[in-house]
Design a protein around this motif. Sequence first.
Motif, PDB file in Angstrom:
ATOM      1  N   ALA A  54      23.945 -12.769 -16.384  1.00  0.00           N
ATOM      2  CA  ALA A  54      24.817 -13.439 -15.921  1.00  0.00           C
ATOM      3  C   ALA A  54      25.350 -12.343 -14.824  1.00  0.00           C
ATOM      4  O   ALA A  54      25.969 -12.541 -13.638  1.00  0.00           O
ATOM      5  CB  ALA A  54      25.906 -13.846 -16.592  1.00  0.00           C
ATOM      6  N   LEU A  55      25.867 -11.169 -15.368  1.00  0.00           N
ATOM      7  CA  LEU A  55      26.550 -10.276 -14.410  1.00  0.00           C
ATOM      8  C   LEU A  55      25.253  -9.549 -13.636  1.00  0.00           C
ATOM      9  O   LEU A  55      26.029  -9.090 -12.173  1.00  0.00           O
ATOM     10  CB  LEU A  55      26.953  -8.958 -15.412  1.00  0.00           C
ATOM     11  N   TYR A  65      27.054 -18.193 -14.234  1.00  0.00           N
ATOM     12  CA  TYR A  65      26.105 -19.206 -14.684  1.00  0.00           C
ATOM     13  C   TYR A  65      26.242 -20.389 -13.946  1.00  0.00           C
ATOM     14  O   TYR A  65      26.824 -20.584 -13.166  1.00  0.00           O
ATOM     15  CB  TYR A  65      26.918 -19.436 -16.161  1.00  0.00           C
ATOM     16  N   ALA A  66      25.048 -21.220 -14.366  1.00  0.00           N
ATOM     17  CA  ALA A  66      25.069 -22.360 -13.422  1.00  0.00           C
ATOM     18  C   ALA A  66      26.217 -23.333 -13.750  1.00  0.00           C
ATOM     19  O   ALA A  66      26.855 -24.078 -13.038  1.00  0.00           O
ATOM     20  CB  ALA A  66      23.600 -23.254 -13.918  1.00  0.00           C
ATOM     21  N   GLU A 112      32.448 -12.825  -7.547  1.00  0.00           N
ATOM     22  CA  GLU A 112      33.257 -13.981  -8.123  1.00  0.00           C
ATOM     23  C   GLU A 112      32.435 -13.908  -9.540  1.00  0.00           C
ATOM     24  O   GLU A 112      31.301 -13.787  -9.862  1.00  0.00           O
ATOM     25  CB  GLU A 112      33.092 -15.266  -7.641  1.00  0.00           C
ATOM     26  N   LEU A 113      33.321 -14.340 -10.692  1.00  0.00           N
ATOM     27  CA  LEU A 113      32.803 -14.199 -12.000  1.00  0.00           C
ATOM     28  C   LEU A 113      32.924 -15.762 -12.476  1.00  0.00           C
ATOM     29  O   LEU A 113      32.793 -16.585 -11.558  1.00  0.00           O
ATOM     30  CB  LEU A 113      33.520 -13.255 -12.976  1.00  0.00           C
ATOM     31  N   ARG A 114      33.238 -16.004 -13.888  1.00  0.00           N
ATOM     32  CA  ARG A 114      33.378 -17.362 -14.345  1.00  0.00           C
ATOM     33  C   ARG A 114      34.852 -17.844 -13.795  1.00  0.00           C
ATOM     34  O   ARG A 114      35.829 -17.229 -13.463  1.00  0.00           O
ATOM     35  CB  ARG A 114      33.229 -17.273 -15.861  1.00  0.00           C
ATOM     36  N   ASP A 119      36.930 -10.237  -8.834  1.00  0.00           N
ATOM     37  CA  ASP A 119      37.102  -8.868  -9.053  1.00  0.00           C
ATOM     38  C   ASP A 119      36.297  -7.930  -8.191  1.00  0.00           C
ATOM     39  O   ASP A 119      35.434  -8.425  -7.384  1.00  0.00           O
ATOM     40  CB  ASP A 119      36.732  -8.400 -10.399  1.00  0.00           C
ATOM     41  N   ALA A 120      36.549  -6.549  -7.974  1.00  0.00           N
ATOM     42  CA  ALA A 120      35.746  -5.890  -7.473  1.00  0.00           C
ATOM     43  C   ALA A 120      34.616  -5.448  -7.933  1.00  0.00           C
ATOM     44  O   ALA A 120      34.301  -5.556  -9.120  1.00  0.00           O
ATOM     45  CB  ALA A 120      36.717  -4.361  -7.286  1.00  0.00           C
ATOM     46  N   ALA A 121      33.370  -5.435  -7.101  1.00  0.00           N
ATOM     47  CA  ALA A 121      32.153  -5.148  -7.802  1.00  0.00           C
ATOM     48  C   ALA A 121      32.021  -3.904  -8.464  1.00  0.00           C
ATOM     49  O   ALA A 121      31.429  -3.498  -9.385  1.00  0.00           O
ATOM     50  CB  ALA A 121      31.039  -5.080  -6.618  1.00  0.00           C
TER      51      ALA A 121
END
Length: 229
Positions: A54-55, A65-66, A112-114, A119-121
């Motif tokens: 996922a990351l 995630y989908a 973009e996360l969940r 956040d910054a890469a």
Amino acid sequence: MTDHAYDLAALREATDRLLSATEKLDDAALAEPSRLPGWSRGHVVAHLSRNADALANVLRGRPMYADSETRDRDIERDAPRPQAEQLADLAASADRFLAAAAVPADWSRTVELRNGVTDAASRVPFRRRGEVELHHVDLGVGYELEDLPDEFTAREIDFLAERFTGHPAVVPSGLADHTGRTWTTGGGAEGGSVVVRGTASDLLGWLSGRRDGSALAVEGGALPALPPL
């Protein structure tokens, strides 16, 4: 400033420790309960494998995630696998994450996360390191919060304290460990401020929901009840 190269090197070391611990577990041990309610050790290992992928998606600019249902379904699907399959997947998914991180990219970009979190890469390697270190503890195989690298523990307290800063359910809180390091968190709830003191391990345990905070000393009121992560 976050040093993603340092965090990637530290992540490799943390992953090696996790792989060594998982290698010592047999099928029966993986089926036993972990320290996370409702999850076996197999669930924890399966989650770590899928989180690595996922990351890697995040670093590639894809959805983490989908959807939440797919995430949960994949963990349930993978949790009961034999140890050999779990170990191979854990190692291969870790390699896939490191391969995604090795692609030249702008580490200052926003990812973009969940649930819309951004956040910054450059912080993604540390996020992955946090997953590996804390879930290693969750396996309940002799690796404890006190065994975590001190530098990691201090930074993870930083990370979690920042996460709760301004939270409407948490009163203003100062944190202090036994070495004199301090942090602040909360501030969104009405009421007087408190100071929470203890070892860095106990502070991290409380902030991460892995300890109840009974070993901490509180000045100015009761120990704040923290919302789930």
